[in-house]
Design a protein around this motif. Structure first.
Motif, mmCIF file in Angstrom:
data_model
loop_
_atom_site.group_PDB
_atom_site.id
_atom_site.type_symbol
_atom_site.label_atom_id
_atom_site.label_comp_id
_atom_site.label_asym_id
_atom_site.label_seq_id
_atom_site.Cartn_x
_atom_site.Cartn_y
_atom_site.Cartn_z
ATOM 1 N N MET A 87 0.869 -1.357 -0.004
ATOM 2 C CA MET A 87 0.033 -0.125 -0.028
ATOM 3 C C MET A 87 0.938 1.142 -0.091
ATOM 4 O O MET A 87 1.859 1.383 0.964
ATOM 5 C CB MET A 87 -0.733 -0.158 1.132
ATOM 6 N N GLU A 88 0.496 2.134 -0.835
ATOM 7 C CA GLU A 88 1.355 3.415 -1.149
ATOM 8 C C GLU A 88 0.809 4.488 -0.539
ATOM 9 O O GLU A 88 -0.700 4.783 -0.839
ATOM 10 C CB GLU A 88 1.779 3.581 -2.533
ATOM 11 N N VAL A 89 1.232 5.394 0.315
ATOM 12 C CA VAL A 89 0.692 6.551 0.933
ATOM 13 C C VAL A 89 1.274 7.835 0.381
ATOM 14 O O VAL A 89 2.438 7.826 0.296
ATOM 15 C CB VAL A 89 1.238 6.608 2.499
ATOM 16 N N ASP A 90 0.356 8.800 -0.012
ATOM 17 C CA ASP A 90 0.791 10.080 -0.677
ATOM 18 C C ASP A 90 0.838 10.956 0.526
ATOM 19 O O ASP A 90 0.055 11.187 1.357
ATOM 20 C CB ASP A 90 -0.641 10.445 -1.419
ATOM 21 N N ARG A 91 1.977 11.589 0.259
ATOM 22 C CA ARG A 91 2.414 12.686 1.491
ATOM 23 C C ARG A 91 3.011 13.746 0.937
ATOM 24 O O ARG A 91 3.190 13.976 -0.287
ATOM 25 C CB ARG A 91 3.804 12.056 2.258
ATOM 26 N N LEU A 92 2.612 15.013 1.525
ATOM 27 C CA LEU A 92 2.924 16.400 0.962
ATOM 28 C C LEU A 92 4.403 16.487 1.138
ATOM 29 O O LEU A 92 4.834 16.409 2.230
ATOM 30 C CB LEU A 92 1.867 17.289 1.514
ATOM 31 N N GLN A 93 5.006 16.974 0.411
ATOM 32 C CA GLN A 93 6.246 17.357 0.593
ATOM 33 C C GLN A 93 6.363 18.995 0.568
ATOM 34 O O GLN A 93 5.547 19.535 0.156
ATOM 35 C CB GLN A 93 7.205 16.956 -0.837
ATOM 36 N N LEU A 94 7.495 19.170 0.901
ATOM 37 C CA LEU A 94 7.691 20.878 1.132
ATOM 38 C C LEU A 94 7.655 21.603 -0.261
ATOM 39 O O LEU A 94 7.071 22.592 -0.265
ATOM 40 C CB LEU A 94 9.139 21.225 1.854
ATOM 41 N N LYS A 95 8.115 20.694 -1.224
ATOM 42 C CA LYS A 95 8.046 21.567 -2.519
ATOM 43 C C LYS A 95 6.677 21.599 -2.985
ATOM 44 O O LYS A 95 6.428 22.462 -4.046
ATOM 45 C CB LYS A 95 9.096 20.854 -3.385
ATOM 46 N N SER A 96 5.705 21.006 -2.563
ATOM 47 C CA SER A 96 4.335 21.256 -2.985
ATOM 48 C C SER A 96 3.617 22.374 -2.613
ATOM 49 O O SER A 96 2.621 22.796 -3.300
ATOM 50 C CB SER A 96 3.317 20.038 -2.324
ATOM 51 N N PHE A 97 4.425 23.166 -1.806
ATOM 52 C CA PHE A 97 3.839 24.499 -1.323
ATOM 53 C C PHE A 97 4.587 25.566 -1.753
ATOM 54 O O PHE A 97 4.542 26.759 -1.454
ATOM 55 C CB PHE A 97 3.680 24.515 0.206
ATOM 56 N N TRP A 98 5.278 25.491 -2.830
ATOM 57 C CA TRP A 98 6.262 26.658 -3.355
ATOM 58 C C TRP A 98 5.243 27.754 -3.872
ATOM 59 O O TRP A 98 5.695 28.640 -3.754
ATOM 60 C CB TRP A 98 7.107 26.021 -4.393
ATOM 61 N N GLY A 99 4.138 27.466 -4.459
ATOM 62 C CA GLY A 99 3.110 28.375 -4.937
ATOM 63 C C GLY A 99 2.684 29.337 -3.685
ATOM 64 O O GLY A 99 2.559 30.725 -3.697
ATOM 65 N N LEU A 100 2.489 28.751 -2.694
ATOM 66 C CA LEU A 100 1.807 29.409 -1.437
ATOM 67 C C LEU A 100 2.919 30.236 -0.852
ATOM 68 O O LEU A 100 2.848 31.449 -0.444
ATOM 69 C CB LEU A 100 1.424 28.431 -0.386
ATOM 70 N N PHE A 101 4.271 29.706 -0.639
ATOM 71 C CA PHE A 101 5.336 30.605 -0.311
ATOM 72 C C PHE A 101 5.532 31.684 -1.207
ATOM 73 O O PHE A 101 5.977 32.746 -0.730
ATOM 74 C CB PHE A 101 6.745 29.517 -0.260
ATOM 75 N N LEU A 102 5.535 31.365 -2.504
ATOM 76 C CA LEU A 102 5.527 32.632 -3.357
ATOM 77 C C LEU A 102 4.738 33.569 -3.168
ATOM 78 O O LEU A 102 5.047 34.903 -3.106
ATOM 79 C CB LEU A 102 5.862 32.215 -4.683
#
Length: 118
Positions: A1-16
């Protein structure tokens, strides 16, 4: 079973977006301070020609404005507390009024004789 996790690079738009909003707010604040500074010192007849002197004067002007805002907010908070106390009639109105007077005069006031604080 594979778990989808959010990475820090997933939020680059919000940081920008947050970074740009902060930079725009800082730029607008800086423009406001420069406008107030130029309006304040254009009224005075003597104006320094030295660039370093003008920069030092600008920074001291900004510091004075910051202190004015802090003292104004403290005064409002004390007045607000005083109004709540006067409406509630819980007996501490005297000490809050004394704190307001102390703040206004910037002097330490001792407890008057014959009064008891609860």
């Amino acid at each position: 079973m594979e778990v989808d996790r959010l990475q820090l690079k997933s939020f680059w738009g919000l940081f920008l977006i947050c970074g740009l909003a902060c930079l725009i707010a800082l730029f607008l604040y800086f423009l406001k301070m420069v406008k107030q500074f130029s309006r304040h010192y254009s009224e005075e007849s003597e104006f320094q020609n030295s660039r370093s002197t003008r920069i030092q004067t600008f920074f001291s002007f900004v510091d004075e404005k910051e202190e004015e805002v802090k003292s104004r907010s403290k005064r409002r908070q004390l007045e607000r507390n005083s109004n709540r106390t006067d409406d509630g009639s819980n007996g501490t109105g005297y000490s809050i009024r004394r704190n307001i007077d102390e703040f206004a005069s910037n002097k330490s006031i001792g407890t008057p004789t014959g009064s008891s604080e609860v």
